[in-house]
Design a protein around this motif. Structure first.
Motif, mmCIF file in Angstrom:
data_model
loop_
_atom_site.group_PDB
_atom_site.id
_atom_site.type_symbol
_atom_site.label_atom_id
_atom_site.label_comp_id
_atom_site.label_asym_id
_atom_site.label_seq_id
_atom_site.Cartn_x
_atom_site.Cartn_y
_atom_site.Cartn_z
ATOM 1 N N ARG A 21 4.902 -7.209 15.469
ATOM 2 C CA ARG A 21 5.085 -7.067 13.965
ATOM 3 C C ARG A 21 6.528 -6.312 13.784
ATOM 4 O O ARG A 21 7.034 -6.822 12.817
ATOM 5 C CB ARG A 21 4.020 -6.238 13.686
ATOM 6 N N GLN A 72 8.775 -9.315 14.018
ATOM 7 C CA GLN A 72 8.713 -10.082 12.846
ATOM 8 C C GLN A 72 9.654 -9.596 11.561
ATOM 9 O O GLN A 72 10.263 -10.047 11.093
ATOM 10 C CB GLN A 72 7.272 -10.431 12.520
ATOM 11 N N GLY A 73 9.223 -8.139 11.660
ATOM 12 C CA GLY A 73 9.834 -7.620 10.366
ATOM 13 C C GLY A 73 11.542 -7.023 10.448
ATOM 14 O O GLY A 73 11.988 -7.141 9.466
ATOM 15 N N SER A 117 7.959 -2.062 3.171
ATOM 16 C CA SER A 117 8.034 -3.673 2.775
ATOM 17 C C SER A 117 9.267 -4.195 3.209
ATOM 18 O O SER A 117 9.059 -5.520 3.299
ATOM 19 C CB SER A 117 7.730 -3.604 1.484
ATOM 20 N N SER A 154 8.382 -5.926 6.593
ATOM 21 C CA SER A 154 6.900 -6.155 6.884
ATOM 22 C C SER A 154 6.949 -7.559 7.699
ATOM 23 O O SER A 154 8.042 -8.273 7.675
ATOM 24 C CB SER A 154 6.458 -6.789 5.283
ATOM 25 N N PRO A 155 6.015 -7.820 8.318
ATOM 26 C CA PRO A 155 4.783 -7.329 8.412
ATOM 27 C C PRO A 155 4.468 -5.985 9.168
ATOM 28 O O PRO A 155 3.083 -5.502 9.533
ATOM 29 C CB PRO A 155 3.748 -8.550 8.991
ATOM 30 N N LEU A 204 3.447 -2.308 10.300
ATOM 31 C CA LEU A 204 2.751 -1.297 9.807
ATOM 32 C C LEU A 204 3.224 0.218 10.106
ATOM 33 O O LEU A 204 3.853 0.376 10.892
ATOM 34 C CB LEU A 204 1.232 -1.483 10.081
ATOM 35 N N ASP A 230 2.537 1.356 13.759
ATOM 36 C CA ASP A 230 3.038 0.655 14.997
ATOM 37 C C ASP A 230 3.877 1.410 15.720
ATOM 38 O O ASP A 230 3.479 1.244 16.940
ATOM 39 C CB ASP A 230 3.610 -0.715 14.401
#
Length: 541
Positions: free
Chosen positions: A80, A83-84, A284, A287-288, A290, A293
């Protein structure tokens, strides 16, 4: 661990020559071609404005952000974060993923258009993931540790220069050991990377302070001074407790001159970003990812990001060029043996390979081979010759681009190959080049993985296309896995048995006669004796 040493010099002397094993890695770099437009749009959103014509933004990341109990990316926290933050090139550590293939991990975390290299035979391997094509890659031996090496890659970024990156994971056992590792790595870099190209060293250095001796060693090839990447609160430290500078992206002066602020959404980090989801706000923007994490179980490091605004392509069409690396004169090959042709290429999408035994009549080896692959294994004709050469052509326009510089010889073997199938492995068989064999159909072969880093290779012969079944049996509860490869691609497996089953059984449809390879490894460093059985109507007894 194998040391893969290219022969171009950081002093700028000598051409780049690929060694055969080095170039086996590109199949693992995926089949990506065009850059995913969605990823390009995301990058544009992170910039302060449109880059001037001819410039492009490059985001480098160092990441040892595994979590859970297996030093892997399976739990998903690190995925994640990738990806963010959308890096372009990642120097990644503990490059393990068991929920699927490494290819599927790269596809999920970055995109199907990304390339990658992952060092072989390592318990916690280093690697490189790149939006741009990886022209060559390999590993240099870290003499201080047995479960990983230094992983390097040469990347074809836009613009007139290539980017070389080295993914490192230094030891925790003391600053003296880390200085030895750094000194050894600097020597590799000086010997192998041209000074005119860009260089980045990134990874988990496990450094307690920024005054450790290893930084003096590294300063010979990269800049080690501040300012340093920081999080939203200005904290530049990267261990889990945020008190020590464990992780780094270090670049040479050429690349440092183009460093620019890291911009994500409405947030700007003038010297780069330490990615800590626990303090990042607004979350945000990445994102994604958290909030928890970066604080997940056993995530001991924060990722580091630096951005660069570099000169891009000037719009001119690149000139096609290919340089044959091997054979290049003086070699003596035995007829009927498998050998590698290697090359480097620029501005060529596919190449055609040919050979001659008499110096005049050219015979086809391969009609269309991806230029970036850089290596092709072929069976040398079993005919004596003293004027043998190979040549590489641009498959698109049939232009001969390079021929091996001098003739090599082919001798006819007077020693017949093994007529009896083996029944036990023969050490050392840690590489495909030293594989034990021949494994005969329906003849069980005994072996043993004695250490957590041991790897066993075997070879067998398929005389007629058909179904091949591989069965690996272990005593007790040991968890060993097997991977099957073709002779033309010893880096990307064609089939595997990697579950918790015992025995591990799987099948593969062999489409052509030839030599095939099976690699046996222990899951998460498991050790055990075992029995390997290969069956199939087309497998040589």
């Amino acid at each position: 661990m194998r040391q893969l040493t290219p022969s171009s010099k950081r002093s700028g002397l000598g051409p780049w020559l690929l060694v055969p094993l080095l170039t086996l890695v590109l199949a693992a770099c995926g089949e990506g071609a065009a850059v995913d437009p969605r990823e390009e749009s995301a990058n544009e959103e992170m910039s302060t404005g449109a880059a001037p014509l001819g410039e492009f933004r490059l985001r480098l990341m160092a990441a040892n952000i595994t979590s859970g109990n297996a030093q892997s990316y399976d739990p998903g926290h690190g995925i994640r974060i990738f990806q963010g933050t959308r890096p372009d090139v990642v120097m990644i550590q503990e490059f393990n993923y068991t929920s699927g293939s490494i290819r599927s991990f790269v596809d999920t975390a970055f995109g199907t258009n990304f390339y990658y290299y992952r060092e072989t035979g390592a318990q916690i391997p280093n690697g490189v993931i790149s939006r741009y094509p990886i022209l060559a890659a390999g590993e240099w031996t870290d003499t201080q540790v047995s479960n990983r090496d230094f992983a390097w890659a040469r990347i074809d970024i836009p613009g007139p220069k290539d980017l070389w990156v080295v993914s490192v994971h230094l030891l925790t056992s003391g600053s003296g050991v880390r200085n030895t590792e750094a000194t050894n790595l600097v020597n590799y870099i000086k010997a192998n990377i041209p000074t005119g190209d860009y260089l980045a060293i990134g990874g988990d250095l496990n450094t307690d302070t920024r005054t450790e001796p290893c930084f003096t060693a590294f300063s010979q090839v990269v800049t080690t001074s501040g300012p340093y990447p920081a999080d939203k609160n200005g904290n530049v430290n990267t261990n889990a407790g945020r008190t020590k500078p464990y992780d780094h992206v270090l670049v040479d002066s050429d690349l440092r001159a183009y460093q620019t602020a890291t911009v994500i959404g409405s947030s700007t980090f003038s010297a780069g970003l330490v990615v800590d989801t626990r303090v990042y706000s607004p979350l945000s923007e990445i994102s994604p990812a958290l909030s928890g994490d970066s604080g997940s179980t056993n995530m001991q490091h924060m990722a580091i990001i630096k951005d660069f605004l570099l000169p891009g392509d000037d719009g001119t069409t690149p000139v096609s060029s290919v340089t044959v690396g091997a054979p290049n004169g003086g070699e003596s090959w035995v007829g009927g043996s498998s050998q590698s042709i290697t090359w480097t290429a620029s501005g060529v999408s596919n190449v055609k390979l040919e050979y001659t035994l008499d110096g005049s009549t050219w015979n086809l080896i391969s009609a269309s081979t991806p230029a970036s692959a850089g290596s092709y294994s072929w069976v040398v004709p079993n005919t004596a010759a003293t004027a043998a050469k190979v040549r590489v052509s641009d498959a698109a326009n049939a232009t001969v681009l390079d021929t091996s510089d001098a003739a090599f010889t082919v001798t006819v073997s007077t020693t017949p190959g093994p007529t009896t199938a083996i029944t036990a492995e023969t050490e050392s068989n840690d590489t495909a080049a030293t594989a034990s064999g021949r494994v005969g159909a329906n003849t069980a072969v005994s072996g043993s993985l004695a250490t957590s880093t041991d790897v066993d290779w075997f070879k067998f012969t398929v005389t007629t296309p058909g179904t091949v079944t591989v069965k690996l049996t272990m005593p007790g509860s040991a968890d060993l896995d097997w991977y099957l490869y073709t002779a033309s691609d010893l880096n990307f497996f064609e089939a595997r048995g990697y579950t918790t089953s015992n025995p591990e059984v799987g099948t593969y449809e062999a489409l052509a006669a030839g030599t095939y390879y099976v690699k046996v490894v222990g899951y998460a460093g498991a050790t055990s004796s075992y029995s390997l059985l290969v069956t199939g109507a087309g497998v040589q007894p």
